[in-house]
Design a protein around this motif. Structure first.
Motif, PDB file in Angstrom:
ATOM      1  N   ALA A   1       0.836  -1.203   0.000  1.00 56.08           N
ATOM      2  CA  ALA A   1       0.000   0.000   0.000  1.00 56.08           C
ATOM      3  C   ALA A   1       0.873   1.256   0.000  1.00 56.08           C
ATOM      4  CB  ALA A   1      -0.932   0.001   1.204  1.00 56.08           C
ATOM      5  N   TYR A   2       1.981   1.196   0.729  1.00 52.81           N
ATOM      6  CA  TYR A   2       2.911   2.328   0.752  1.00 52.81           C
ATOM      7  C   TYR A   2       3.503   2.565  -0.636  1.00 52.81           C
ATOM      8  CZ  TYR A   2       7.128   5.009   1.706  1.00 52.81           C
ATOM      9  OH  TYR A   2       8.106   5.949   1.667  1.00 52.81           O
ATOM     10  N   LYS A   3       3.980   1.498  -1.260  1.00 54.24           N
ATOM     11  CA  LYS A   3       4.596   1.626  -2.581  1.00 54.24           C
ATOM     12  C   LYS A   3       3.600   2.149  -3.615  1.00 54.24           C
ATOM     13  CE  LYS A   3       7.892  -2.124  -1.894  1.00 54.24           C
ATOM     14  NZ  LYS A   3       8.256  -3.499  -2.308  1.00 54.24           N
ATOM     15  N   LEU A   4       2.390   1.608  -3.603  1.00 54.77           N
ATOM     16  CA  LEU A   4       1.375   2.039  -4.560  1.00 54.77           C
ATOM     17  C   LEU A   4       0.939   3.481  -4.308  1.00 54.77           C
ATOM     18  CD1 LEU A   4      -0.821  -1.185  -4.747  1.00 54.77           C
ATOM     19  CD2 LEU A   4       0.667  -0.278  -6.534  1.00 54.77           C
ATOM     20  N   GLY A   5       0.809   3.881  -3.050  1.00 50.90           N
ATOM     21  CA  GLY A   5       0.419   5.251  -2.722  1.00 50.90           C
ATOM     22  C   GLY A   5       1.461   6.269  -3.134  1.00 50.90           C
ATOM     23  N   VAL A   6       2.731   5.947  -2.878  1.00 52.45           N
ATOM     24  CA  VAL A   6       3.814   6.853  -3.274  1.00 52.45           C
ATOM     25  C   VAL A   6       3.917   6.913  -4.800  1.00 52.45           C
ATOM     26  CG1 VAL A   6       6.317   7.163  -3.209  1.00 52.45           C
ATOM     27  CG2 VAL A   6       5.083   6.626  -1.122  1.00 52.45           C
ATOM     28  N   ALA A   7       3.745   5.777  -5.465  1.00 49.14           N
ATOM     29  CA  ALA A   7       3.778   5.768  -6.937  1.00 49.14           C
ATOM     30  C   ALA A   7       2.633   6.606  -7.501  1.00 49.14           C
ATOM     31  CB  ALA A   7       3.700   4.337  -7.448  1.00 49.14           C
ATOM     32  N   ALA A   8       1.448   6.505  -6.902  1.00 51.42           N
ATOM     33  CA  ALA A   8       0.307   7.306  -7.360  1.00 51.42           C
ATOM     34  C   ALA A   8       0.596   8.795  -7.196  1.00 51.42           C
ATOM     35  CB  ALA A   8      -0.952   6.919  -6.587  1.00 51.42           C
ATOM     36  N   ALA A   9       1.184   9.173  -6.065  1.00 47.98           N
ATOM     37  CA  ALA A   9       1.521  10.584  -5.834  1.00 47.98           C
ATOM     38  C   ALA A   9       2.567  11.068  -6.836  1.00 47.98           C
ATOM     39  CB  ALA A   9       2.026  10.767  -4.400  1.00 47.98           C
ATOM     40  N   ALA A  10       3.543  10.239  -7.131  1.00 43.95           N
ATOM     41  CA  ALA A  10       4.587  10.629  -8.086  1.00 43.95           C
ATOM     42  C   ALA A  10       4.026  10.789  -9.495  1.00 43.95           C
ATOM     43  CB  ALA A  10       5.711   9.597  -8.075  1.00 43.95           C
ATOM     44  N   VAL A  11       3.175   9.879  -9.915  1.00 39.36           N
ATOM     45  CA  VAL A  11       2.593   9.969 -11.256  1.00 39.36           C
ATOM     46  C   VAL A  11       1.663  11.177 -11.353  1.00 39.36           C
ATOM     47  CG1 VAL A  11       1.108   8.786 -12.929  1.00 39.36           C
ATOM     48  CG2 VAL A  11       2.862   7.514 -11.712  1.00 39.36           C
ATOM     49  N   LEU A  12       0.909  11.447 -10.298  1.00 32.74           N
ATOM     50  CA  LEU A  12       0.044  12.635 -10.284  1.00 32.74           C
ATOM     51  C   LEU A  12       0.870  13.901 -10.402  1.00 32.74           C
ATOM     52  CD1 LEU A  12      -2.736  13.994  -9.900  1.00 32.74           C
ATOM     53  CD2 LEU A  12      -2.344  13.842  -7.434  1.00 32.74           C
ATOM     54  N   ALA A  13       1.958  13.995  -9.665  1.00 33.16           N
ATOM     55  CA  ALA A  13       2.823  15.179  -9.728  1.00 33.16           C
ATOM     56  C   ALA A  13       3.459  15.318 -11.113  1.00 33.16           C
ATOM     57  CB  ALA A  13       3.901  15.103  -8.649  1.00 33.16           C
ATOM     58  N   ALA A  14       3.876  14.209 -11.707  1.00 32.66           N
ATOM     59  CA  ALA A  14       4.474  14.260 -13.044  1.00 32.66           C
ATOM     60  C   ALA A  14       3.449  14.690 -14.087  1.00 32.66           C
ATOM     61  CB  ALA A  14       5.054  12.892 -13.411  1.00 32.66           C
ATOM     62  N   SER A  15       2.244  14.202 -13.965  1.00 29.77           N
ATOM     63  CA  SER A  15       1.180  14.602 -14.888  1.00 29.77           C
ATOM     64  C   SER A  15       0.901  16.093 -14.781  1.00 29.77           C
ATOM     65  CB  SER A  15      -0.087  13.807 -14.580  1.00 29.77           C
ATOM     66  OG  SER A  15      -1.181  14.336 -15.266  1.00 29.77           O
ATOM     67  N   HIS A  16       0.874  16.591 -13.567  1.00 33.09           N
ATOM     68  CA  HIS A  16       0.632  18.016 -13.354  1.00 33.09           C
ATOM     69  C   HIS A  16       1.769  18.851 -13.933  1.00 33.09           C
ATOM     70  CE1 HIS A  16      -1.223  21.444 -11.402  1.00 33.09           C
ATOM     71  NE2 HIS A  16      -0.017  21.814 -11.020  1.00 33.09           N
ATOM     72  N   ALA A  17       2.980  18.398 -13.744  1.00 32.50           N
ATOM     73  CA  ALA A  17       4.132  19.127 -14.283  1.00 32.50           C
ATOM     74  C   ALA A  17       4.078  19.174 -15.803  1.00 32.50           C
ATOM     75  CB  ALA A  17       5.429  18.478 -13.815  1.00 32.50           C
ATOM     76  N   ILE A  18       3.755  18.064 -16.432  1.00 33.27           N
ATOM     77  CA  ILE A  18       3.669  18.028 -17.892  1.00 33.27           C
ATOM     78  C   ILE A  18       2.572  18.963 -18.389  1.00 33.27           C
ATOM     79  CG2 ILE A  18       3.026  16.565 -19.857  1.00 33.27           C
ATOM     80  CD1 ILE A  18       4.535  14.287 -18.422  1.00 33.27           C
ATOM     81  N   ALA A  19       1.418  18.916 -17.746  1.00 31.66           N
ATOM     82  CA  ALA A  19       0.307  19.777 -18.172  1.00 31.66           C
ATOM     83  C   ALA A  19       0.670  21.250 -18.049  1.00 31.66           C
ATOM     84  CB  ALA A  19      -0.939  19.466 -17.352  1.00 31.66           C
ATOM     85  N   ASN A  20       1.379  21.611 -16.987  1.00 27.13           N
ATOM     86  CA  ASN A  20       1.738  23.017 -16.795  1.00 27.13           C
ATOM     87  C   ASN A  20       2.854  23.461 -17.727  1.00 27.13           C
ATOM     88  OD1 ASN A  20       0.189  24.379 -14.588  1.00 27.13           O
ATOM     89  ND2 ASN A  20       0.698  22.450 -13.619  1.00 27.13           N
ATOM     90  N   ILE A  21       3.810  22.599 -17.978  1.00 27.44           N
ATOM     91  CA  ILE A  21       4.916  22.966 -18.872  1.00 27.44           C
ATOM     92  C   ILE A  21       4.422  23.093 -20.304  1.00 27.44           C
ATOM     93  CG2 ILE A  21       7.058  22.118 -19.886  1.00 27.44           C
ATOM     94  CD1 ILE A  21       7.712  20.968 -17.084  1.00 27.44           C
ATOM     95  N   VAL A  22       3.657  22.111 -20.753  1.00 26.17           N
ATOM     96  CA  VAL A  22       3.193  22.116 -22.136  1.00 26.17           C
ATOM     97  C   VAL A  22       2.091  23.166 -22.343  1.00 26.17           C
ATOM     98  CG1 VAL A  22       2.122  20.709 -23.924  1.00 26.17           C
ATOM     99  CG2 VAL A  22       3.841  19.725 -22.456  1.00 26.17           C
ATOM    100  N   GLY A  23       1.263  23.386 -21.325  1.00 25.99           N
ATOM    101  CA  GLY A  23       0.178  24.358 -21.449  1.00 25.99           C
ATOM    102  C   GLY A  23       0.649  25.794 -21.415  1.00 25.99           C
ATOM    103  N   GLY A  24       1.840  26.033 -20.887  1.00 27.26           N
ATOM    104  CA  GLY A  24       2.346  27.397 -20.807  1.00 27.26           C
ATOM    105  C   GLY A  24       1.690  28.156 -19.666  1.00 27.26           C
ATOM    106  N   CYS A  25       2.045  29.413 -19.549  1.00 28.15           N
ATOM    107  CA  CYS A  25       1.477  30.251 -18.489  1.00 28.15           C
ATOM    108  C   CYS A  25       0.216  30.912 -19.018  1.00 28.15           C
ATOM    109  CB  CYS A  25       2.479  31.308 -18.040  1.00 28.15           C
ATOM    110  SG  CYS A  25       1.839  32.318 -16.696  1.00 28.15           S
ATOM    111  N   ALA A  26      -0.906  30.567 -18.437  1.00 26.86           N
ATOM    112  CA  ALA A  26      -2.184  31.108 -18.883  1.00 26.86           C
ATOM    113  C   ALA A  26      -2.769  32.074 -17.870  1.00 26.86           C
ATOM    114  CB  ALA A  26      -3.162  29.972 -19.129  1.00 26.86           C
ATOM    115  N   CYS A  27      -1.955  32.534 -16.946  1.00 27.57           N
ATOM    116  CA  CYS A  27      -2.462  33.398 -15.896  1.00 27.57           C
ATOM    117  C   CYS A  27      -2.856  34.753 -16.460  1.00 27.57           C
ATOM    118  CB  CYS A  27      -1.415  33.602 -14.809  1.00 27.57           C
ATOM    119  SG  CYS A  27      -0.957  32.080 -14.001  1.00 27.57           S
ATOM    120  N   VAL A  28      -3.962  35.252 -15.991  1.00 29.49           N
ATOM    121  CA  VAL A  28      -4.376  36.605 -16.328  1.00 29.49           C
ATOM    122  C   VAL A  28      -3.750  37.509 -15.279  1.00 29.49           C
ATOM    123  CG1 VAL A  28      -6.318  38.163 -16.558  1.00 29.49           C
ATOM    124  CG2 VAL A  28      -6.525  35.812 -17.322  1.00 29.49           C
TER     125      VAL A  28
END
Length: 176
Positions: free
Chosen positions: A51-78
C-alpha cells in the motif's frame, strides 16, 4: 500538426492521471487487506508495504502529470491589473480558472495520497491513531478529477494562444 500534438498531450495527461487514480485505489485495497483493530475513533493497523509503494507511486505519477500539463500548457495566468483582465479573452479566463482548480486538486490529492501511504511506511510496527479511512482511494479519485481540469486547462490555454497569435499576425498585416 499542432492538433496531433495536442491530442497526444491530452492522451498522455489522461493516461498518467488515470494510472495514478488506479494506483491510489489499489493502494487502498491493499491497505484494507492488512490486519487492523478499531476502538471508537482509534484504529490500529498493521502496515502494508504494498500500500505504501502504490500510494507513493500514485503521488509521483500525479505530480508528473501536473508538471507536464503546466509545462506544455504554458502560463495562462491573467495578470492582476484590471486593464489586462478586461482585455483578455474568455479562453484565457477559462485557462486561468482551470489552472487554479488543477493546483487545488493537486494539493488535496497529493496530501491525501501521502497521508494515506505514510502509515504503511514502517516495516512491522502497528500504527495506532485517528482513523484515516479511504485517504488513498479519495486521493485516487481526485487524480481522475485532476485529469478533467488539466484537459480543460490545456485546451483553453491552447485556444487562447492561437487567438493571441492570430491577433498578432493580423495586427502585423495591417501595419505593412
Amino acid at each position: 500538426m499542432a492538433r496531433v500534438e495536442a491530442v497526444v498531450v491530452c492522451l498522455l495527461i489522461v493516461a498518467m492521471d488515470a494510472a495514478a487514480g488506479v494506483l491510489g485505489i489499489y493502494a487502498e485495497k491493499a491497505q484494507n487487506q492488512g490486519r487492523h483493530l478499531r476502538i471508537l475513533f482509534i484504529e490500529c493497523r498493521q502496515p502494508v508495504r504494498q500500500a505504501y509503494k502504490l500510494g507513493v507511486a500514485a503521488a509521483a505519477v500525479l505530480a508528473a502529470s501536473h508538471a507536464i500539463a503546466n509545462i506544455v500548457g504554458g502560463c495562462a495566468c491573467v495578470c492582476c491589473s484590471g486593464d489586462k483582465l478586461r482585455r483578455s479573452s474568455p479562453n484565457r479566463h477559462m485557462a486561468s480558472f482551470a489552472l487554479v482548480l488543477t493546483w487545488m486538486v493537486l494539493i488535496v490529492g497529493l496530501a491525501l495520497l501521502i497521508l494515506g501511504a505514510l502509515p504503511n511506511s514502517k516495516k512491522s510496527m502497528a500504527h495506532c491513531g485517528v482513523m484515516r479511512h479511504n485517504f488513498l482511494s479519495i486521493g485516487g479519485i481526485l487524480c481522475f478529477v485532476h485529469a478533467l481540469f488539466c484537459l480543460v486547462y490545456y485546451v483553453s490555454a491552447n485556444a487562447a494562444a492561437r487567438e493571441e497569435s492570430g491577433r498578432g499576425s493580423k495586427a502585423v498585416g495591417v501595419r505593412t
